[in-house]
Design a protein around this motif. Structure first.
Motif, PDB file in Angstrom:
ATOM      1  N   MET A 216      20.176 -55.999 100.710  1.00 57.31           N
ATOM      2  CA  MET A 216      21.222 -56.664  99.916  1.00 57.31           C
ATOM      3  C   MET A 216      21.165 -56.188  98.463  1.00 57.31           C
ATOM      4  SD  MET A 216      21.936 -60.694 100.310  1.00 57.31           S
ATOM      5  CE  MET A 216      23.587 -61.243 100.595  1.00 57.31           C
ATOM      6  N   ILE A 217      22.320 -56.044  97.840  1.00 55.11           N
ATOM      7  CA  ILE A 217      22.303 -55.691  96.424  1.00 55.11           C
ATOM      8  C   ILE A 217      23.021 -56.772  95.606  1.00 55.11           C
ATOM      9  CG2 ILE A 217      22.202 -53.193  96.885  1.00 55.11           C
ATOM     10  CD1 ILE A 217      25.095 -53.003  95.986  1.00 55.11           C
ATOM     11  N   VAL A 218      22.686 -56.827  94.320  1.00 52.82           N
ATOM     12  CA  VAL A 218      23.378 -57.754  93.423  1.00 52.82           C
ATOM     13  C   VAL A 218      24.251 -56.912  92.505  1.00 52.82           C
ATOM     14  CG1 VAL A 218      23.084 -59.435  91.567  1.00 52.82           C
ATOM     15  CG2 VAL A 218      21.523 -59.458  93.515  1.00 52.82           C
ATOM     16  N   MET A 219      25.510 -57.298  92.391  1.00 56.99           N
ATOM     17  CA  MET A 219      26.436 -56.579  91.506  1.00 56.99           C
ATOM     18  C   MET A 219      26.986 -57.572  90.485  1.00 56.99           C
ATOM     19  SD  MET A 219      28.514 -54.590  94.530  1.00 56.99           S
ATOM     20  CE  MET A 219      29.164 -53.209  93.595  1.00 56.99           C
ATOM     21  N   LYS A 220      26.651 -57.363  89.237  1.00 62.27           N
ATOM     22  CA  LYS A 220      27.155 -58.268  88.192  1.00 62.27           C
ATOM     23  C   LYS A 220      28.251 -57.570  87.389  1.00 62.27           C
ATOM     24  CE  LYS A 220      27.236 -59.555  83.727  1.00 62.27           C
ATOM     25  NZ  LYS A 220      27.288 -58.809  82.459  1.00 62.27           N
ATOM     26  N   PHE A 221      29.367 -58.242  87.254  1.00 59.64           N
ATOM     27  CA  PHE A 221      30.477 -57.673  86.479  1.00 59.64           C
ATOM     28  C   PHE A 221      30.688 -58.519  85.226  1.00 59.64           C
ATOM     29  CE2 PHE A 221      30.993 -56.217  90.762  1.00 59.64           C
ATOM     30  CZ  PHE A 221      31.427 -54.909  90.630  1.00 59.64           C
ATOM     31  N   GLY A 222      30.656 -57.884  84.066  1.00 57.61           N
ATOM     32  CA  GLY A 222      30.790 -58.590  82.797  1.00 57.61           C
ATOM     33  C   GLY A 222      32.241 -58.925  82.471  1.00 57.61           C
ATOM     34  N   GLY A 223      32.419 -59.608  81.350  1.00 58.19           N
ATOM     35  CA  GLY A 223      33.737 -60.115  80.955  1.00 58.19           C
ATOM     36  C   GLY A 223      34.803 -59.027  80.866  1.00 58.19           C
ATOM     37  N   SER A 224      34.437 -57.853  80.384  1.00 58.61           N
ATOM     38  CA  SER A 224      35.442 -56.797  80.254  1.00 58.61           C
ATOM     39  C   SER A 224      35.867 -56.285  81.632  1.00 58.61           C
ATOM     40  CB  SER A 224      34.905 -55.660  79.391  1.00 58.61           C
ATOM     41  OG  SER A 224      33.568 -55.407  79.713  1.00 58.61           O
ATOM     42  N   SER A 225      35.004 -56.443  82.622  1.00 56.94           N
ATOM     43  CA  SER A 225      35.330 -55.979  83.979  1.00 56.94           C
ATOM     44  C   SER A 225      36.233 -56.958  84.731  1.00 56.94           C
ATOM     45  CB  SER A 225      34.055 -55.782  84.808  1.00 56.94           C
ATOM     46  OG  SER A 225      33.222 -54.839  84.219  1.00 56.94           O
TER      47      SER A 225
ATOM     48  N   ALA B 283      38.522 -58.907  82.897  1.00 52.27           N
ATOM     49  CA  ALA B 283      39.358 -59.395  81.791  1.00 52.27           C
ATOM     50  C   ALA B 283      40.720 -59.882  82.262  1.00 52.27           C
ATOM     51  CB  ALA B 283      39.522 -58.283  80.757  1.00 52.27           C
ATOM     52  N   ASN B 284      41.341 -59.124  83.149  1.00 54.50           N
ATOM     53  CA  ASN B 284      42.723 -59.377  83.552  1.00 54.50           C
ATOM     54  C   ASN B 284      42.921 -58.977  85.005  1.00 54.50           C
ATOM     55  OD1 ASN B 284      44.796 -60.394  81.734  1.00 54.50           O
ATOM     56  ND2 ASN B 284      43.919 -58.893  80.302  1.00 54.50           N
ATOM     57  N   ALA B 285      44.192 -59.029  85.461  1.00 49.76           N
ATOM     58  CA  ALA B 285      44.466 -58.694  86.862  1.00 49.76           C
ATOM     59  C   ALA B 285      44.038 -57.266  87.205  1.00 49.76           C
ATOM     60  CB  ALA B 285      45.951 -58.874  87.146  1.00 49.76           C
ATOM     61  N   ASN B 286      44.433 -56.291  86.369  1.00 49.57           N
ATOM     62  CA  ASN B 286      44.103 -54.892  86.698  1.00 49.57           C
ATOM     63  C   ASN B 286      42.607 -54.672  86.788  1.00 49.57           C
ATOM     64  OD1 ASN B 286      46.709 -54.160  86.816  1.00 49.57           O
ATOM     65  ND2 ASN B 286      46.801 -53.363  84.704  1.00 49.57           N
ATOM     66  N   GLU B 287      41.881 -55.291  85.869  1.00 46.31           N
ATOM     67  CA  GLU B 287      40.424 -55.132  85.848  1.00 46.31           C
ATOM     68  C   GLU B 287      39.818 -55.750  87.108  1.00 46.31           C
ATOM     69  OE1 GLU B 287      42.300 -55.903  83.354  1.00 46.31           O
ATOM     70  OE2 GLU B 287      41.749 -54.651  81.645  1.00 46.31           O
ATOM     71  N   MET B 288      40.327 -56.920  87.492  1.00 43.17           N
ATOM     72  CA  MET B 288      39.792 -57.569  88.707  1.00 43.17           C
ATOM     73  C   MET B 288      40.044 -56.691  89.933  1.00 43.17           C
ATOM     74  SD  MET B 288      39.807 -61.595  88.620  1.00 43.17           S
ATOM     75  CE  MET B 288      39.384 -62.577  87.184  1.00 43.17           C
ATOM     76  N   ILE B 289      41.178 -56.002  89.944  1.00 41.03           N
ATOM     77  CA  ILE B 289      41.456 -55.093  91.066  1.00 41.03           C
ATOM     78  C   ILE B 289      40.468 -53.921  91.039  1.00 41.03           C
ATOM     79  CG2 ILE B 289      43.195 -53.528  92.101  1.00 41.03           C
ATOM     80  CD1 ILE B 289      43.779 -56.563  92.500  1.00 41.03           C
ATOM     81  N   SER B 290      40.107 -53.459  89.830  1.00 41.67           N
ATOM     82  CA  SER B 290      39.089 -52.395  89.748  1.00 41.67           C
ATOM     83  C   SER B 290      37.769 -52.884  90.332  1.00 41.67           C
ATOM     84  CB  SER B 290      38.837 -51.966  88.296  1.00 41.67           C
ATOM     85  OG  SER B 290      40.016 -51.528  87.711  1.00 41.67           O
ATOM     86  N   VAL B 291      37.409 -54.132  90.038  1.00 36.07           N
ATOM     87  CA  VAL B 291      36.167 -54.698  90.593  1.00 36.07           C
ATOM     88  C   VAL B 291      36.264 -54.737  92.120  1.00 36.07           C
ATOM     89  CG1 VAL B 291      34.717 -56.760  90.733  1.00 36.07           C
ATOM     90  CG2 VAL B 291      35.665 -56.058  88.527  1.00 36.07           C
ATOM     91  N   LEU B 292      37.420 -55.193  92.610  1.00 33.47           N
ATOM     92  CA  LEU B 292      37.626 -55.254  94.059  1.00 33.47           C
ATOM     93  C   LEU B 292      37.405 -53.877  94.687  1.00 33.47           C
ATOM     94  CD1 LEU B 292      38.856 -57.199  96.339  1.00 33.47           C
ATOM     95  CD2 LEU B 292      40.922 -55.859  95.986  1.00 33.47           C
ATOM     96  N   ASN B 293      37.971 -52.843  94.050  1.00 35.93           N
ATOM     97  CA  ASN B 293      37.825 -51.480  94.593  1.00 35.93           C
ATOM     98  C   ASN B 293      36.371 -51.033  94.584  1.00 35.93           C
ATOM     99  OD1 ASN B 293      40.516 -51.261  95.152  1.00 35.93           O
ATOM    100  ND2 ASN B 293      41.013 -50.481  93.111  1.00 35.93           N
TER     101      ASN B 293
ATOM    102  N   ILE C 233      33.686 -52.979  94.841  1.00 37.46           N
ATOM    103  CA  ILE C 233      32.874 -53.650  95.875  1.00 37.46           C
ATOM    104  C   ILE C 233      33.307 -53.255  97.296  1.00 37.46           C
ATOM    105  CG2 ILE C 233      32.221 -55.606  94.407  1.00 37.46           C
ATOM    106  CD1 ILE C 233      34.047 -57.351  96.021  1.00 37.46           C
ATOM    107  N   LYS C 234      34.586 -52.904  97.445  1.00 38.19           N
ATOM    108  CA  LYS C 234      35.057 -52.449  98.770  1.00 38.19           C
ATOM    109  C   LYS C 234      34.332 -51.181  99.211  1.00 38.19           C
ATOM    110  CE  LYS C 234      39.896 -53.652  99.540  1.00 38.19           C
ATOM    111  NZ  LYS C 234      41.236 -53.093  99.248  1.00 38.19           N
ATOM    112  N   ASN C 235      33.925 -50.370  98.227  1.00 37.63           N
ATOM    113  CA  ASN C 235      33.259 -49.104  98.550  1.00 37.63           C
ATOM    114  C   ASN C 235      31.779 -49.235  98.834  1.00 37.63           C
ATOM    115  OD1 ASN C 235      35.300 -47.244  98.573  1.00 37.63           O
ATOM    116  ND2 ASN C 235      35.375 -47.158  96.328  1.00 37.63           N
ATOM    117  N   VAL C 236      31.264 -50.469  98.768  1.00 45.00           N
ATOM    118  CA  VAL C 236      29.831 -50.659  98.996  1.00 45.00           C
ATOM    119  C   VAL C 236      29.639 -51.269 100.374  1.00 45.00           C
ATOM    120  CG1 VAL C 236      27.803 -51.940  98.196  1.00 45.00           C
ATOM    121  CG2 VAL C 236      29.375 -50.940  96.543  1.00 45.00           C
ATOM    122  N   VAL C 237      28.879 -50.578 101.226  1.00 41.89           N
ATOM    123  CA  VAL C 237      28.731 -51.089 102.595  1.00 41.89           C
ATOM    124  C   VAL C 237      27.644 -52.161 102.709  1.00 41.89           C
ATOM    125  CG1 VAL C 237      29.664 -49.153 103.913  1.00 41.89           C
ATOM    126  CG2 VAL C 237      27.304 -49.066 103.104  1.00 41.89           C
ATOM    127  N   ASP C 238      26.663 -52.142 101.795  1.00 44.50           N
ATOM    128  CA  ASP C 238      25.563 -53.126 101.875  1.00 44.50           C
ATOM    129  C   ASP C 238      26.106 -54.556 101.735  1.00 44.50           C
ATOM    130  OD1 ASP C 238      22.914 -51.325 100.611  1.00 44.50           O
ATOM    131  OD2 ASP C 238      24.978 -50.681 100.258  1.00 44.50           O
TER     132      ASP C 238
END
Ligand code: ADP
Ligand code: ASP
Ligand code: MG
Length: 434
Positions: free
Chosen positions: A1-10, A12-22, A24-29
């Motif tokens: 298992m891995i821990v992924m922490k995303f800070g406030g700038s990650s 910040a808004n809808a586009n940034e949240m979609i970047s976070v989604l992308n 985590i989608k690429n991580v199989v663990d």
């Protein structure tokens, strides 16, 4: 298992949240995703908490503006990211916003802001961001489980800067995780809770505390890796806001990050990654908006014996005392930046900000205004000639009054104490020479 922490700038808004989604989608663990509040929201919450208790003036308009700002910010993210889950997510977000408004009204009514109430207000940033992100995951058919961090991170009652009780956190996390065996857990950084014997109250771990949450969770579950996702490519050779020519440091030791942050680099607080370092878990600092970049690996120690200069940071508004007798008898004052013995003299460096001279620190005349430049890297102590060569290669120092060079600050840093000059220029040149 891995821990992924995303800070406030990650987040910040809808586009940034979609970047976070992308990302985590690429991580199989299997992963635990720890989120901060949307960028700037914790500051707004702090502001509204403080003005609500202010007796000097009626801040009704300001309060309403801030509440509207917070509301619109989060509702806008929902509207731009969700369709199927929009109604249910909006209900949940609205219910959090109502709770926030009620607490703020309570503070306004009583004109009293206890540290516990302040923590309750500050927690809404993370509660809102995680609720929204959980629904974004659901909308994308990711099977996420949202766990309230207050059921995991039990702390003491030192509100605003609460210390986690690692034993209780461990019991909670193991219990919660064994119930669900999840592939994707989402939880809040920064917040925890304390049971005062009657009820469980919200606490916070101190500003910037989401990194700490990630490290605690990572250490407890024995994560393979803890990833700190932010808005730069990793730990950089200098603060990118002051220096045009920074490079990403591939690997650095825990001691270096400690020195960097002691002298003011905001990117990661060393206390926050201590639990992970103690368990020897690798920490990577990565860029949400450039996820293929390899980032920085922080490990307990350097792997090789190579001499390396990695980073530079400057701190202005300091004062220096050099004398034949020890100036300080007490070293626990937070304004004491350094106190030691070099070249048969006692050296004392103090932070002039908020500094008040009192009986303990009587004679300001014997202090010189200065700035401190901290240069950090690997294997300094066993390569002193290389370090001296490096220092003499910094040409612009020739025109600067170097008041003191301190080699004894730590194993991975050297301090240049300099008189008034253009510090940014020096930092820039050092960064280029690395
Ligand atoms: P987050 O919102 O992800 O928690 P922070 O604002 O806490 O991010 O930290 C990242 C910021 O730290 C960067 O945007 C950068 O401006 C600043 N920073 C200061 N010094 C450094 C450094 N040496 N390396 C990287 N970032 C730095
Ligand atoms: N949201 C909190 C803060 O702004 C915690 C964090 O982002 O780490 O301080
Ligand atoms: Mg941060």
């Amino acid at each position: 298992m891995i821990v992924m922490k995303f800070g406030g700038s990650s987040v910040a808004n809808a586009n940034e949240m979609i970047s976070v989604l992308n990302v985590i989608k690429n991580v199989v663990d299997k992963k635990v995703v720890v989120l901060s509040a949307c960028k700037g929201i914790t500051d707004k919450l702090e502001q509204i908490a403080i003005i609500s208790a202010d007796k000097s003036k009626n801040f009704n308009n300001e309060k309403e503006n801030i509440l509207n700002y917070i509301k619109n910010h989060h509702i806008n993210i929902l509207n731009s990211t969700l369709k199927n889950y929009l109604a249910v997510a909006t209900n949940e977000v609205q219910s959090l916003l109502n709770d926030l408004e009620n607490i703020v009204q309570g503070v306004s009514f009583l004109k009293e802001l206890t540290s516990a109430t302040k923590d309750a207000v500050l927690s809404f940033g993370e509660l809102l961001s995680t609720t929204i992100f959980h629904f974004i995951c659901k909308e994308q058919q990711l099977n996420s489980v949202l766990i309230d961090a207050r059921t995991l991170i039990y702390t003491n009652d030192n509100y605003n800067e609460a210390a986690p009780n690692l034993e209780l956190c461990s019991q909670n996390i193991k219990k919660e995780f064994s119930k669900i065996n999840p592939d994707l857990v989402i939880t809040q950084g920064f917040i925890g809770s304390y049971n005062n014997g009657i009820i469980r109250k919200t606490t916070t771990l101190g500003r910037g505390g989401s990194d700490y949450s990630a490290a605690i969770i990572g250490a407890i579950i024995g994560a393979e890796e803890i990833q700190i996702w932010t808005d730069v490519n990793g730990i950089l050779s200098a603060d990118p806001r002051c220096c045009n020519d920074c490079r990403t440091i591939k690997q650095m030791s825990f001691e270096e990050i400690k020195d960097l942050s002691f002298w003011g680099a905001k990117v990661l607080h060393p206390k926050t990654i201590l639990p992970a370092i103690e368990k020897n878990i690798n920490i990577k600092v990565l860029n949400t908006f450039n996820p293929t970049n390899e980032g920085t690996l922080i490990a307990a120690k350097n792997e090789d014996n190579l001499f390396k200069v990695n980073s530079v940071i400057a701190k202005g508004n300091c004062i220096l005392n050099i004398s034949n007798k020890r100036f300080l008898t007490e070293f626990d004052n937070e304004n004491v930046l350094y106190s030691g013995y070099c070249n048969r003299k006692y050296i004392t460096l103090l932070n002039k900000n908020n500094f008040e001279f009192n009986e303990k620190f009587p004679d300001i005349e014997n202090f010189i205004d200065c700035s401190v430049i901290c240069i950090s890297g690997a294997n300094f102590s066993n390569n002193s000639q290389k370090l001296l060569n490096f220092l003499s290669s910094i040409k612009c120092l020739e025109n600067v009054e170097v008041l003191q060079i301190i080699f004894e600050f730590s194993f991975s840093s050297v301090l240049l104490v300099i008189g008034s000059c253009d510090v940014h220029k020096i930092v820039d040149e050092i960064s280029k020479n690395m």
